[in-house]
Enzyme design. Structure first.
Site: not given
Ligand code: NAP
Length: 484
Positions: A182, A240, A331
């Site tokens: 990114k 991550h 989530k």
């Protein structure tokens, strides 16, 4: 701003699993965007490989459909698509059998970069590595790209590393963590090490704490059977979030080269202290209706897998002693938002008095949406009425600064695939990094397995369990809001 596209050498890129979801959604659209940007050489070839009975023409039609679905409508140009598809080929191959390997061998060219993307289940990595060698398709200059998950614990990651090492040198192995591709994540290094402004303050003396949030709105429906064996810790934190933490916490590498950067990241992982169980909050979404719950999505009423986790971590070295890192991911949260916030300490003394108010400087690095950075600066509120302080953002949103159509801002996958072709491993995880991350993660997960604790329920569309807020409240801090 003029787009600057650095040409790459021509290549044969084989995508094992070229008919799969990842290839359709990310890898092929990414390559198409690089093609449109003029970075893919005219004689480069992409070779899809899978067991399905297809030929070049059927594969191209399939990929056309994927591009239509996953490429922005304004970038989907029929002429470009046709030209891109003409560089695509297909080989029917079985990773575990002998079908197709001779065909692949016949197709590969000498004298070009050869890269093999393993976009298949990790259980097939060993088969692919072995057959690429036994059929003399790969050589000592070839590269392989492997996807997450890289193991599910230290033992399996080690075994995977050993399997790959039987056929490939570490310099040939590209372990993807797409967060590293990114733009903002790389900008983090540019900001830290390209300016004199931040680095002197980048330590426990000036930084109160750091927050890393990766919030998702989606649940696990549709991939419940995979996710339930994994959970937020394995699926997100071990890779991550750990990588983001490393880039924030690492010492300046002596050079921006793969091993110098990865050596520094490794030191951070090794400096992570074991986590006190009271500094961990695990959650599971549970709506009012049954159809809104994690248990329903994984079809297991007894599942204890976490869909949310928040933790307070300590990096025990001179730079960070006493500055906690709070991380959370989950989530079915309120909004899709990934950001890192570096929260600086209060000014040592307020000359304006309590009525003026006080604000902390916060450097916010946004990964999504709207990649960019914001620095909160305290100024005087304009107008009469004496000295009242307000917090205003110095904002750099990349799409504004560089232009929304700018091809100089590639998405993560397209950048990473081009890095593989260039032979640049800086943004890929080294084997020892992955193992160190599992070595830190394993005891935490083992601790949960040894007790009866269930994850705490949280309402979908919120910021996770209330107890996550308490992690910070205890020290008079608060999470930054997850904004819709
Ligand atoms: P997928 O949709 O199930 O696709 C799997 C691919 O592998 C298909 O093309 C399949 O085609 C091929 N394949 C299966 N068995 C094979 C064999 N014996 N020989 C040759 N090809 C075979 O999986 P995916 O979602 O694309 O995921 C691929 C990898 O990326 C996995 O390791 C996954 O963990 C990782 N990953 C995926 C995502 C994502 O968003 N999808 C994100 C991160 C990581 P045939 O059945 O026709 O052979």
């Amino acid at each position: 701003m003029v787009s600057r596209v650095i040409p790459v050498d021509t290549f044969d890129l084989v995508i094992f699993g070229g008919t799969g979801d990842l290839a359709h959604r990310k890898i092929l659209p990414g390559l198409y965007r690089r093609f449109v940007a003029g970075q893919m050489p005219e004689d480069a070839r992409v070779i899809g490989a899978a067991r399905a009975e297809l030929d070049d023409s059927k594969y191209r039609e399939e990929v056309r459909g994927a591009l239509r679905e996953y490429v922005d409508a304004q970038r989907f140009n029929e002429d470009h698509v046709a030209a891109f598809l003409s560089q695509l080929h297909y080989v029917q191959i079985d990773a575990q059998g002998e079908t197709g390997w001779k065909d692949l061998h016949a197709l590969m060219r000498d004298g070009v970069v050869k890269a093999f993307y393993f976009s298949v289940a990790p259980s097939l990595f060993g088969d692919l590595a072995e057959r690429l060698h036994s059929h003399s398709i790969a050589d000592s200059a070839s590269r392989i790209v492997v996807e997450k998950p890289f193991g599910r614990d230290l033992a399996s990651a080690r075994a995977l590393n050993q399997t790959l090492a039987e056929h490939f040198d570490e310099t040939q192995i590209y372990r993807i963590d797409h967060y590293l591709g990114k733009e903002t994540v790389q900008n983090l290094m540019a900001v830290r090490f390209g300016n004199v402004l931040f680095e002197p303050l980048w330590n426990a003396q000036y930084v109160d704490h750091i927050q890393i949030t990766v919030a998702e709105t989606v649940g696990v429906a549709g991939r419940g059977s995979y996710y339930d064996k994994s959970g937020a810790m394995r699926d997100m934190v071990q890779n991550h979030l750990m990588q983001l933490l490393c880039l924030i916490a690492m010492e300046p590498p002596s050079r921006f080269d793969p091993d110098a950067v990865r050596d520094e990241k490794l030191k951070v992982i090794r400096a992570l202290e074991p986590v006190d169980p009271t500094d961990i909050v695990r959650g599971q979404y549970e709506g009012k209706g049954k159809s809104d719950s994690y248990h329903e999505d994984v079809e297991d009423d007894e599942s204890r897998t976490e869909s949310f986790i928040a933790m307070k971590l300590h990096v025990s070295n001179w730079r960070w002693a006493g500055t906690p890192f709070y991380i959370r991911t989950g989530k079915r949260l309120k909004a899709r938002q990934s950001e890192i916030a570096v929260v600086f300490k209060d000014a040592p003394h307020s000359i304006f008095g309590a009525s003026a108010g006080r604000h902390r400087n916060i450097l916010t690095i946004r990964l999504q949406p709207n990649e960019g950075m914001t620095l909160g600066v305290t100024i005087k509120e304009p107008g009469p009425g004496g000295m009242r302080l307000i917090d205003v953002p110095l904002d750099m949103t990349f799409a504004d600064a560089l232009g929304p159509d700018n091809d100089a801002v590639p998405e993560a996958y397209e950048r990473l695939v081009m890095d593989v072709v260039r032979g640049n491993q800086t943004l890929f995880m080294r084997g020892d990094e992955v193992e160190a991350a599992w070595a830190w993660t394993d005891p935490i997960i083992e601790g949960w397995q040894g007790n009866d604790d269930r994850p705490l329920p949280y309402e979908p569309g919120t910021s996770g369990p209330e107890e996550s807020a308490m992690l910070l409240h205890r020290a008079n801090r608060r999470w930054r809001e997850i904004r819709e």
